[in-house]
Design an enzyme around this catalytic site. Structure first.
Site, short mmCIF file in Angstrom:
data_model
loop_
_atom_site.label_atom_id
_atom_site.label_comp_id
_atom_site.label_asym_id
_atom_site.label_seq_id
_atom_site.Cartn_x
_atom_site.Cartn_y
_atom_site.Cartn_z
CG ASP A 177 -1.79 1.12 1.39
OD1 ASP A 177 -2.49 1.43 0.42
OD2 ASP A 177 -1.80 1.74 2.48
CG ASP A 180 -2.04 2.84 6.29
OD1 ASP A 180 -2.23 2.37 5.15
OD2 ASP A 180 -2.55 3.90 6.69
CG ASP A 205 -2.09 8.14 1.43
OD1 ASP A 205 -1.12 8.80 1.85
OD2 ASP A 205 -3.16 8.66 1.10
MG MG Z 1 -2.85 3.24 3.33
#
Ligand code: MG
Length: 265
Positions: free
Chosen positions: A15, A216, A17
């Site tokens: 991922d 995250d 961001d």
């Molecule tokens: Mg993310």
């Protein structure tokens, strides 16, 4: 080292961001980190639910952080939506799109005709993503098409996305409006559903057990990796907190403060 903890590991689905950066701020020394990842013999692709940017725009953003990657290594929910539909519908199929210009462009590049509001009645497919120009008219047109039998696809279902001013409505908000109005739920392409992971396994040319999905967000990145049958690595440099992670079932395979610690810890 990550490869000592997981000897069969050969590839990463990362991922972006909250893992590589916060907006314009890099999380750690990214060029050095990716040299280590390559030195460990790990292949990698990047996967994001964000369907509002083109692959070229992501390539440029990664380059701005010192990472040179090929277009195939960038997997967006918009790109996977286009490939998914290309494998199932003939060239020239008409799509009613509620979403960004980038999403429309990607669908056109894959041979689809994007309908205008005026000729929307001829569309066989309805594709919904994040649309900052959302209107009653778009919800109405999309819902009428779905009720008339058009296939209903969502790029992703993220209810919100974080901004410095707080959580803004995301693609999931648009999707929910059309699902409510049409009485039908869409097929969702983005994480935590499996289409982007299956696309990533093909690009990496690896089997799920050789791959770790890293992100995250528990509800998208970790749930997605677990559903798609690969290892799941959570970093605490973004949205999900340590206390949320400790109650997540089944637990992620590894939890680290950030990507650097995940790789080197
Ligand atoms: Mg993310």
């Amino acid at each position: 080292m990550l490869t000592e903890k997981f000897p069969s590991l050969k590839g990463l689905i990362l991922d972006m961001d909250g893992v590589l950066w916060h907006d314009t701020q890099a999380i750690g020394n990214l060029p050095a980190l990716f040299r280590s990842i390559s030195d460990l013999g790990l292949r990698y692709v990047f996967a994001t639910n964000n369907a509002t940017k083109t692959i070229g725009e992501y390539q440029e953003k990664l380059l701005g952080f010192g990472l040179e990657v090929s277009p195939e290594q960038i997997i967006t929910s918009a790109g996977t939506t286009a490939l998914y539909l290309q494998n199932r519908h003939p060239q020239g199929t008409c799509i009613y799109v509620v979403g960004s210009d980038s999403l429309k462009q990607i669908l056109q590049q894959h041979g689809f005709v994007v309908s205008n509001v005026d000729d929307s009645h001829s569309a066989a497919l309805v594709v919904v993503g994040m649309d900052i120009g959302m209107t009653y008219e778009k919800i109405r047109n999309a819902a009428l098409l779905v009720r008339a039998g058009a296939e209903f696809i969502a790029t992703n279902a993220d209810a919100t996305f974080p901004t410095p001013q707080g959580l803004f409505p995301g693609a999931g908000t648009m999707v929910a409006a059309i699902a409510t109005a049409s009485g039908k739920d869409p097929l969702v392409i983005g994480k935590p559903f499996t289409a982007m992971y299956e696309h990533a396994y093909r690009v990496l040319n690896l089997n799920p057990h050789q791959v770790m999905g890293v992100g995250d967000r528990l509800e998208t990145d970790i749930a997605g990796a677990q559903r798609a049958g690969c290892l799941a690595g959570l970093v605490l440099s973004g949205v999900s907190t340590c206390s949320q992670a400790l109650t997540w079932q089944p637990a992620p395979d590894i939890i680290a403060a950030n990507l650097d610690e995940l790789i080197h810890g």
